[in-house]
Design an enzyme around this catalytic site. Structure first.
Site, PDB file in Angstrom:
ATOM      1  N   SER A  29       0.846  -1.190   0.000  1.00 23.00           N
ATOM      2  CA  SER A  29       0.000   0.000   0.000  1.00 23.00           C
ATOM      3  C   SER A  29       0.878   1.236   0.000  1.00 23.00           C
ATOM      4  O   SER A  29       2.046   1.187   0.402  1.00 23.00           O
ATOM      5  CB  SER A  29      -0.900   0.011   1.243  1.00 23.00           C
ATOM      6  OG  SER A  29      -1.550   1.256   1.409  1.00 23.00           O
ATOM      7  N   TYR A  55      -2.109  -0.714  10.250  1.00 19.29           N
ATOM      8  CA  TYR A  55      -2.199  -0.989   8.816  1.00 19.29           C
ATOM      9  C   TYR A  55      -0.888  -0.653   8.124  1.00 19.29           C
ATOM     10  O   TYR A  55      -0.355  -1.450   7.331  1.00 19.29           O
ATOM     11  CB  TYR A  55      -3.351  -0.179   8.227  1.00 19.29           C
ATOM     12  CG  TYR A  55      -3.621  -0.463   6.770  1.00 19.29           C
ATOM     13  CD1 TYR A  55      -4.307  -1.609   6.385  1.00 19.29           C
ATOM     14  CD2 TYR A  55      -3.204   0.422   5.779  1.00 19.29           C
ATOM     15  CE1 TYR A  55      -4.568  -1.876   5.050  1.00 19.29           C
ATOM     16  CE2 TYR A  55      -3.460   0.158   4.442  1.00 19.29           C
ATOM     17  CZ  TYR A  55      -4.139  -0.989   4.080  1.00 19.29           C
ATOM     18  OH  TYR A  55      -4.390  -1.250   2.754  1.00 19.29           O
TER      19      TYR A  55
END
Length: 582
Positions: free
Chosen positions: A452, A465
């Site tokens: 990501s 995350y």
């Protein structure tokens, strides 16, 4: 001697050929021919694997192991070696043709038999590993020197440099002396250090010094006469040529132009060195089984379809792609993108209904499976099932992931364990299970891991995350270095803000259920307004596999964040203090 083996001696024109047989004589016969300076023992592990379904025969070629070592160069000419092969074939399978599999000098001499008129009735197929036909090489060199383009000259000179040992073997007396005194006693250690060939009983043979000294005659009797006056040698039997990409002695370019001489040709690459049968016996046995089974009437496997000369290049046609988290979002779009380019797709998701909907949308070339990537045992069982039902995948896309947002002190231990289990260990589990299969297959592959932009655009709102996605990025970079020797590419894909439904299932920590739902709706609406769909990410994933890219930031903001994190880290840290969630 392997258990269940039977030995015999085949006599031909004053030469005794020591022969070993395994398996049921009623099964199709596979004849394994060793190279220089090996004996039949080089094939031990391959033979054990093939003997489950084949009658496997090996023999020590003249001058090696327990076979006779005749005197004089004339006794080692290709014509004599081909007659030896036919004599063994007639002795072990007098009423049915045999499948020949040969390596190095075994392959060179087998080409002489395969291009003989008798091959049409006595030989069923030929698998050649690291041993070209000398006549074909002679024509190959002539074509490159008579049309001296930079590419042709580079190929020809490259092969001539790789063949340095051939010139050394033509020096009088010295090669045999070196083998008997220096090289022979140390050969096993040299093979292990230089070629990665494991030490095991029987290989190299105790007779290695004598065998190698005898075998110098192979080069002196054949190489220059055949290269200097090459004949037209055509093979009418089906031929599978296996080309190790890291061969120190036979360059892959020698396998070019073979269609001139072999009408029914399969050309396969192996991510290995010259002693491929000794370093990757399972891969060799699988290639041989696929080929012999097809010649005997079975459908072509996916690998054979790709290798068949004349097969059209259809992007990812005849490839198998596994995508996790493929029930929705980026995973579903990625599965569809590969399928649109001709791939068969295994669609895996923790939500089986969603996986089945994706597979139904794609069509009959898609197969749905339930999978929790956080369950290591389940992923291992899944990989085994995929291999058994569909084969080893060519591409693995580790896409499955979950979202966790909220300040660090509001993120519980349970939240951390869940996001690490899915986002990081789920990727690890996939890489371990399928990476091992790709490495064992020996034909390369590609692994795509979904990281990501949060891996390098850190935020106070996404500590858990970001940590897992940064770990996936680091893991991918390490794996890329580790698996390169196996021809397995690894790519980290780093999307930014993409309109998927991950926001609808993201856990926002430190808030009650009402606020949880409000934040989910807010994030979903913001991502939808961004307007960057999962299909665009899927296209980037496909291109990354085609280019073997290392790290791919996808969205504009991901590309900017990547640059800022590298060249303006202070600015990146300042931006990270902004609460992007609430």
């Amino acid at each position: 001697m392997p258990s269940g083996s039977r030995d015999r001696v085949v006599h031909r024109d004053g030469v005794d050929l020591f022969t070993v047989e395994q398996g049921d004589p009623g099964d199709p016969t596979v004849l394994l021919v060793h190279g220089y300076p090996d004996t039949h023992a080089m094939w031990d592990e391959v033979a054990d694997l093939l003997a489950e379904d084949h009658h496997v025969v090996r023999y020590d070629t003249r001058g090696a192991g327990r076979s006779t070592a005749p005197r004089g160069l004339a006794a080692y000419r290709l014509a004599e070696l081909a007659e030896d092969l036919f004599a063994v074939v007639d002795a072990v399978s007098p009423h049915a043709p045999v499948h020949v599999v040969a390596h190095d000098w075994g392959s060179i001499q087998a080409w002489e038999a395969v291009t003989d008129r008798r091959a049409a009735t006595r030989l069923a197929s030929f698998t050649s590993i690291s041993g070209p036909c000398l006549d074909h090489v002679g024509h190959w060199l002539r074509r490159r020197f008579t049309a001296p383009t930079p590419r042709n000259l580079r190929q020809a000179l490259g092969q001539l440099l790789h063949s340095w040992y051939i010139y050394a073997f033509h020096v009088p007396v010295l090669p045999g002396l070196l083998w008997r005194t220096v090289l022979g006693p140390r050969w096993g250690g040299l093979l292990q250090r230089v070629e990665g060939v494991p030490r095991r009983p029987g290989h190299p043979a105790p007779s290695i010094s004598r065998d190698a000294a005898n075998g110098v005659a192979l080069y002196r009797a054949n190489v220059f006469p055949r290269l200097g006056a090459p004949r037209a040698r055509t093979a009418q039997v089906p031929v599978q040529v296996v080309v190790p990409t890291r061969d120190r002695y036979v360059t892959p370019q020698l396998a070019e132009d073979l269609e001139r001489w072999v009408p029914r040709l399969w050309r396969r690459t192996a991510q290995a060195g010259h002693w491929f049968p000794a370093t990757h016996p399972a891969a060799v046995a699988r290639m041989v089984e696929e080929f012999t089974d097809h010649v005997d009437g079975a459908p072509m496997t996916r690998g054979l379809q790709r290798a068949r000369h004349g097969s059209p290049d259809t992007g990812f046609g005849n490839r198998l792609v596994v995508v996790t988290g493929a029930g929705r979002g980026i995973g579903r779009a990625t599965a569809a993108a590969f399928a649109a380019r001709g791939a068969e797709v295994v669609v895996a998701d923790i939500d089986l209904d969603a996986a089945e909907r994706t597979a139904a949308e794609i069509g009959p070339a898609a197969y749905a499976y339930h999978l929790d990537v956080a369950d290591e045992a389940a992923v291992a069982a899944f990989a085994e099932e995929v291999e058994g039902e569909h084969g080893v995948p060519d591409v693995l896309v580790n896409n499955a992931g979950i979202g966790v947002a909220g300040p660090f002190l509001a993120t519980s231990g349970a939240d951390w364990r869940r996001v690490v289990d899915v986002n990081l260990l789920g990727v690890v589990n996939g890489c371990r299970a399928f990476g091992a299969l790709m490495a064992q297959r020996g034909e390369g592959g590609h692994i795509v891991n979904l990281s990501s932009a949060a891996a390098f655009a850190h935020s106070r709102s996404l500590p858990a995350y970001s940590a897992t996605k940064a770990a996936v990025l680091a893991l991918s970079e390490s794996l890329r270095a580790d698996l390169a020797r196996d021809g397995i590419g690894v790519t980290a894909i780093c999307p930014g803000v993409v309109a998927t439904d991950i926001t609808a299932t993201t856990r926002f920590t430190g808030v009650d259920e009402v606020e949880q739902q409000r934040l989910r709706h807010k994030a979903t609406a913001a991502y939808a307004r961004r307007g960057f769909g999962p299909e665009k990410v899927a296209e980037e994933i496909v291109r990354a596999v085609e280019r073997n890219a290392a790290v791919v930031p996808v969205t504009p903001e991901a590309k900017v964040a990547r640059v800022v994190s590298r060249f303006a880290p202070g600015l990146a840290r300042a931006l990270g203090r902004v609460d992007v969630v609430r």
